[in-house]
Motif scaffolding. Structure first.
Motif, PDB file in Angstrom:
ATOM      1  N   ALA A 215      36.446  49.199  46.292  1.00 30.29           N
ATOM      2  CA  ALA A 215      36.082  47.727  46.426  1.00 30.29           C
ATOM      3  C   ALA A 215      37.596  46.985  46.831  1.00 30.29           C
ATOM      4  CB  ALA A 215      35.533  47.175  45.332  1.00 30.29           C
ATOM      5  N   ILE A 298      29.195  39.238  42.965  1.00 30.70           N
ATOM      6  CA  ILE A 298      30.594  39.365  42.932  1.00 30.70           C
ATOM      7  C   ILE A 298      31.031  39.844  44.596  1.00 30.70           C
ATOM      8  CG2 ILE A 298      32.526  40.847  42.174  1.00 30.70           C
ATOM      9  CD1 ILE A 298      31.553  41.005  39.745  1.00 30.70           C
ATOM     10  N   ALA A 299      30.328  40.732  44.885  1.00 32.88           N
ATOM     11  CA  ALA A 299      30.560  41.254  46.243  1.00 32.88           C
ATOM     12  C   ALA A 299      30.407  40.295  47.428  1.00 32.88           C
ATOM     13  CB  ALA A 299      29.687  42.417  46.909  1.00 32.88           C
ATOM     14  N   GLY A 302      32.935  36.935  45.770  1.00 35.81           N
ATOM     15  CA  GLY A 302      34.251  37.325  45.501  1.00 35.81           C
ATOM     16  C   GLY A 302      34.974  36.569  44.323  1.00 35.81           C
ATOM     17  N   LEU A 304      36.925  40.600  44.634  1.00 34.14           N
ATOM     18  CA  LEU A 304      36.365  41.582  44.177  1.00 34.14           C
ATOM     19  C   LEU A 304      37.305  42.298  43.234  1.00 34.14           C
ATOM     20  CD1 LEU A 304      34.799  43.207  47.483  1.00 34.14           C
ATOM     21  CD2 LEU A 304      33.826  43.184  45.130  1.00 34.14           C
ATOM     22  N   THR A 338      34.706  47.520  35.510  1.00 34.84           N
ATOM     23  CA  THR A 338      35.530  46.768  36.641  1.00 34.84           C
ATOM     24  C   THR A 338      36.868  47.075  36.348  1.00 34.84           C
ATOM     25  OG1 THR A 338      35.720  45.100  34.958  1.00 34.84           O
ATOM     26  CG2 THR A 338      33.977  44.786  36.579  1.00 34.84           C
TER      27      THR A 338
END
Ligand SMILES: Cc1cc2nc3c(=O)[nH]c(=O)nc-3n(C[C@H](O)[C@H](O)[C@H](O)COP(=O)(O)OP(=O)(O)OC[C@H]3O[C@@H](n4cnc5c(N)ncnc54)[C@H](O)[C@@H]3O)c2cc1C
Length: 521
Positions: A215, A298-299, A302, A304, A338
């Motif tokens: 990511a 999130i992807a 952003g 990320l 994360t």
């Protein structure tokens, strides 16, 4: 590397008695009937290379770099998928190369390919030997022999350009050594697949690998700026600018070509400044669906994190990296990891933004402990596979990718296929490698071995491949095609696609000596 398993034997992990008992109680796993073969019991075919080829190979690369001893041949037999390990554990060395050749330069490889084409000897480029898709098994039919072309001697960093942020490497350099050398320049590649300890840079490019921090740092194929390739028809030099409109990008023909079109002998790779700060943390979501929605947002919106992965309920509960805890975590929900790597400011900024979005979408912060635990155990699961196989469990991983809208169907289809073909398996999954349009699903399956574990897994794998094809996922997001996915790959690219692949193969490797049977349908 353990010849019949994974990694450094000193890091082998015993299964705690509690886990063995749980495996028996939950999955019916019991000790296998036959003990695994010892190294000396592996049955190898007689080394069959024609004598003139042996003589010329020795002249070409030096006597000491042509090996026909059992040790070298066994260690270059197949890769590291579960079927590969099951065959080795059964003492089956039928796919061993006749010789292992270690060239020292691009020009030696060019000469070697000419020689092998002349004598119809199959050539299997061999990096770290960690393929999990049968990428290192050449077909012997119609060949006078098979050599493993081990790239271990091509292991230098050729240049480091801190202005363009590009470093040039030889292909046989293993990932940890590449990172060590880059660290001296305050740089990193940021490519950390689970096979990090052993896999090579050439292998990453040839199999289009993707690491756990994709990511943040991207897939390996995104890092490849340029390549030098030795083919039976001569040299290809690819990549001369950051982007180009000069026709189709021929690098894409070599990336993922799995040794079937040529041997990558040098790679120019984009590098990054080594991170000053690293923070890994954990989140909990009530369901896999809720966690996936959060990942997608999130992807798409952003910023990320550098690492982003979400385990389904089963994987969250099992907590793969800590076998002692197996079965003790009631209602783990779905855990998300994360990870953030970069400058202090960048990490702080992204952490804050990601935390705000995850909280808004139902995530519950669990602190840094789960993230740090994940980081500590990130390379340990393959060692556990060996212990599970020894205990009588079949254990394997498989992966695919699809668009966000299709992921739930893909997830269900793969699990259904595994449940339909294995007796009461434990199926775990995580989402990782996220993109704006979709993500990868990575499954781990554990089941009791039946009397023929190899056939048992082949049935399950065939059902999964079919399910992936029917559901519209790709047959591989990062493991590649090899032999195991070749038929499904043909389906994925269609008849015209197959013809294009064959035409390229015919042009670059007219005698078909490079990795026959791998990739090309
Ligand atoms: C325990 C385990 C964990 C793994 N985790 C990941 C993961 O997280 N992410 C991921 O992407 N993959 C993973 N893999 C798969 C594997 O590590 C990757 O496919 C990796 O890219 C292979 O690199 P290698 O150097 O070992 O290549 P090899 O296995 O030696 O070769 C792979 C293929 O590329 C060809 N090849 C190798 N070098 C060259 C070259 N220089 N030129 C042309 N062809 C070449 C070979 O002929 C073969 O077909 C994992 C494998 C294992 C066993």
């Amino acid at each position: 590397m353990l010849w019949s398993g994974w990694g450094d034997p000193a890091k082998a992990r015993e299964l705690p008695p509690k886990v063995r008992k749980l495996l028996g109680d939950l999955l019916g796993v019991s000790d296998p009937e036959n003990p695994p073969a010892s190294f000396g019991e592996v049955q190898l075919p007689i080394s069959a290379l024609p004598a003139p080829v042996m003589t010329r190979l020795s002249t070409l690369v030096g006597d000491e770099h042509v090996r026909c001893d059992e040790d070298a041949r066994i260690r270059h037999t197949r890769g590291k998928s579960t079927p590969d390990l099951l065959r080795m554990r059964a003492g089956d060395g039928a796919d061993a190369p006749d010789a292992v050749v270690l060239p020292g330069s691009h020009s030696e490889i060019l000469d070697l390919l000419k020689l092998c084409a002349e004598h119809r000897v199959a050539v299997v480029p061999f990096g770290g030997g960690t393929s999990v898709v049968g990428g290192l098994v050449a077909s012997r039919t119609n060949y006078s022999g098979v050599i493993a072309l081990d790239l271990a001697r091509l292991n230098r960093v050729l240049s480091v350009d801190k202005v363009s942020m590009i470093a040039e490497f030889e292909p046989g350099l293993r990932a940890p050594q590449a990172e060590q050398i880059l660290a001296r320049h305050d740089l990193t590649l940021g490519h950390f697949p689970q096979s990090f300890e052993y896999a090579t840079l050439g292998g990453f490019a040839a199999a289009r690998s993707s690491g756990q921090a994709s990511a943040g740092y991207g897939r390996f194929d995104d890092m490849v700026v340029g390549m030098t390739v030795a083919t039976p028809r001569g040299t290809l030099e690819l990549g001369r600018a950051p982007k180009s409109a000069a026709g189709p990008d021929l690098r894409q023909i070599i990336l993922g070509s799995e040794g079937a079109f040529g041997v990558i002998t040098a790679l120019q790779l984009r590098v990054r400044t080594a991170p000053r700060a690293k923070v890994y943390e954990g989140w909990r979501f009530d369901s896999f669906t809720a966690g996936q929605t959060a990942m997608r947002r999130i992807a798409q919106e952003g910023p990320l994190p550098t690492v982003l992965r979400l385990s389904d309920e089963t994987e969250s509960m099992i907590g793969l990296s800590r076998p002692a805890e197996l079965g003790t975590l009631a209602d783990a929900g779905c855990s998300m990891i994360t990870g953030f790597e970069g400058s202090e400011d960048d990490v702080a900024h992204r952490r804050e933004a990601v935390a705000a979005l995850l909280s808004e979408l139902g995530g519950v912060y669990r602190g840094t402990e789960p993230g740090e635990r994940w980081d500590e155990g990130r390379y340990s699961a393959p060692y556990l596979r060996d212990s599970l196989l020894a205990a009588g469990a079949t254990v394997e991983t498989l992966e695919t990718a699809g668009f966000w809208a299709d992921l739930p169907r893909l997830y269900d289809a793969v699990r259904l296929a595994l449940r339909a073909t294995l007796d009461d398996p434990l199926v775990m999954c995580h989402v990782s490698h996220v993109y704006a349009t979709g993500a990868s699903l990575y499954f781990t399956v554990v089941a009791a071995q039946d009397e023929d574990p190899l056939a048992q897994w082949e049935r399950a794998k065939a059902a999964v491949n079919k399910a992936i094809v029917l559901t519209g996922g790709t047959i591989s997001h990062h493991h590649g095609v090899g032999r195991d996915h070749r038929d499904a790959y043909a389906n994925e690219i269609g008849e015209l696609g197959v013809q294009i692949m064959r035409a390229i193969k015919g042009r670059l490797d007219p005698y078909g000596i490079l990795n026959p049977g791998v990739l090309i349908p």
